[in-house]
Design an enzyme around this catalytic site. Sequence first.
Site, mmCIF file in Angstrom:
data_model
loop_
_atom_site.group_PDB
_atom_site.id
_atom_site.type_symbol
_atom_site.label_atom_id
_atom_site.label_comp_id
_atom_site.label_asym_id
_atom_site.label_seq_id
_atom_site.Cartn_x
_atom_site.Cartn_y
_atom_site.Cartn_z
ATOM 1 N N ASP A 224 -30.034 45.261 -0.863
ATOM 2 C CA ASP A 224 -31.089 44.621 0.588
ATOM 3 C C ASP A 224 -30.810 44.997 1.794
ATOM 4 O O ASP A 224 -31.758 46.035 2.417
ATOM 5 C CB ASP A 224 -30.766 43.080 -0.530
ATOM 6 C CG ASP A 224 -31.501 42.251 0.978
ATOM 7 O OD1 ASP A 224 -33.065 42.064 1.650
ATOM 8 O OD2 ASP A 224 -30.448 41.854 2.170
ATOM 9 N N ASP B 57 -19.596 51.117 2.385
ATOM 10 C CA ASP B 57 -19.189 50.742 3.441
ATOM 11 C C ASP B 57 -19.865 52.542 3.992
ATOM 12 O O ASP B 57 -20.501 52.615 6.001
ATOM 13 C CB ASP B 57 -17.948 50.601 4.080
ATOM 14 C CG ASP B 57 -16.648 50.749 3.339
ATOM 15 O OD1 ASP B 57 -17.783 51.927 2.060
ATOM 16 O OD2 ASP B 57 -15.579 50.759 3.374
ATOM 17 N N LYS C 233 -19.060 49.900 -4.474
ATOM 18 C CA LYS C 233 -17.848 49.221 -3.833
ATOM 19 C C LYS C 233 -16.925 49.138 -4.567
ATOM 20 O O LYS C 233 -16.089 48.565 -5.389
ATOM 21 C CB LYS C 233 -17.998 47.882 -2.613
ATOM 22 C CG LYS C 233 -16.926 47.731 -2.105
ATOM 23 C CD LYS C 233 -16.738 48.301 -0.646
ATOM 24 C CE LYS C 233 -15.839 48.263 0.047
ATOM 25 N NZ LYS C 233 -14.889 49.359 0.649
HETATM 26 C C1 IPM Z 1 -36.533 41.390 0.604
HETATM 27 C C2 IPM Z 1 -36.106 40.264 1.187
HETATM 28 C C3 IPM Z 1 -35.442 39.308 0.236
HETATM 29 C C4 IPM Z 1 -34.300 39.614 -0.377
HETATM 30 C C5 IPM Z 1 -35.797 38.218 0.921
HETATM 31 C C6 IPM Z 1 -36.634 37.067 1.251
HETATM 32 C C7 IPM Z 1 -35.024 37.142 -0.510
HETATM 33 O O1 IPM Z 1 -34.904 40.205 2.016
HETATM 34 O O2 IPM Z 1 -36.942 41.885 -0.001
HETATM 35 O O3 IPM Z 1 -35.719 42.610 0.920
HETATM 36 O O4 IPM Z 1 -33.072 39.415 -0.373
HETATM 37 O O5 IPM Z 1 -34.524 40.024 -1.985
HETATM 38 MN MN MN Z 2 -34.125 42.201 2.785
#
Ligand code: IPM
Ligand code: MN
Length: 372
Positions: free
Chosen positions: A245, A221, A189
């Site tokens: 994530d 985005d 970003k």
């Molecule tokens: C992932 C999960 C984890 C993260 C959580 C459980 C902390 O969502 O491995 O993607 O956010 O990294």
């Molecule tokens: Mn995750």
Amino acid sequence: MKLNIALLPGDGIGPEVLTQAVKCLEAVEESFNHQFVFKKAPVGAIAIDMTGNPLPDQTLALCKEADAVLFGAIGDPKYDNDPKAKVRPEQGLLKLRKELGLFTNIRPVKVFPTLISKSPLKEDIIAGTDFTIYRELTGGIYFGEKKLNDAGTIASDLCEYSEKEISRIAHLAFKAAKNRNNKLTLVDKANVLESSRLWRKVVSKIGESYPEVALDFLFVDNAAMQIILNPSQFDVILTENMFGDIISDEASVIGGSIGLLASASVGDENALFEPIHGSYPQATGKDIANPVASILSAAMLLEHFQLFEEAMAVREAVDKALKKGVVTPDLNPDSKYGTNHVGDFVADNVVDNHDDLNMNDENIGLGKSTII
Ligand code: IPM
Ligand code: MN
């Protein structure tokens, strides 16, 4: 090869899916003459219940001694909506990643031709999708300073990255692109965030040492949109912790189920393998959770140790299960097969790579006796 593998089943469906991955590794052991030594330890909500700590010292020590960690899932609803909870299961996983120095999380996204109709997206959009997300895993907003004022009315999470944190994962991502289709997309970003501008600068500089790799940039985005509109344009995506994530969950819908996506988390000294899905508490103990992501995480573990033939045997056995319709209800609501059957079927086919002609479809549901 002898490998010491720490097993961290964790919460929810974690133990069930991990059991299936272990069955497959045992099948590999048997067929290819390896020795895998498994040692189990608690992590997450279950560890909090037992010890008050989501990552007990013994669990961490076991992981540090092991050659690799195979992880189930983490999280329990009793903590999710309690903003006052001081101790949370997720802290166990985050601390584990940090302590083991697992700075790179690798999440492959590929469409299985047999499942192409299961995706909520149109077939012509997702056909040919095959990319890998390189997600930074031990920095950024997840680990930056967290603040809450005394009145509890103002909060902040710092997103901080150093040149070193960016460059070590960038090198791995460029190398991966070199071994694939020579394309790397940095998702950031940079129109808003200073940390993203540092990512661009460092990654661009490193790109000069990989002239064969075409580097491009996408704002997160726009990337979120492109992943759904035209996923086959991507080869390797490199991104920071939180963007990775989010877009990896998004990318999981391409294949039809989040229950299919595996991941490897690697650092200089340690490696951990886990499905990208969570603990799916509603499904716990019902024998309906899809074990494929966990089984494919075990395949990634084998590849990490250069056991390519072995990993291929596991992948081919998974393909066969998908082709034969030996799948859990997330992929076919009418399926009569559960987590355990799918695990048995895949493990059986790792041991004996039977061709389809010798397979008695009638008996598929019987697990161990699928082969005539
Ligand atoms: C992932 C999960 C984890 C993260 C959580 C459980 C902390 O969502 O491995 O993607 O956010 O990294
Ligand atoms: Mn995750």
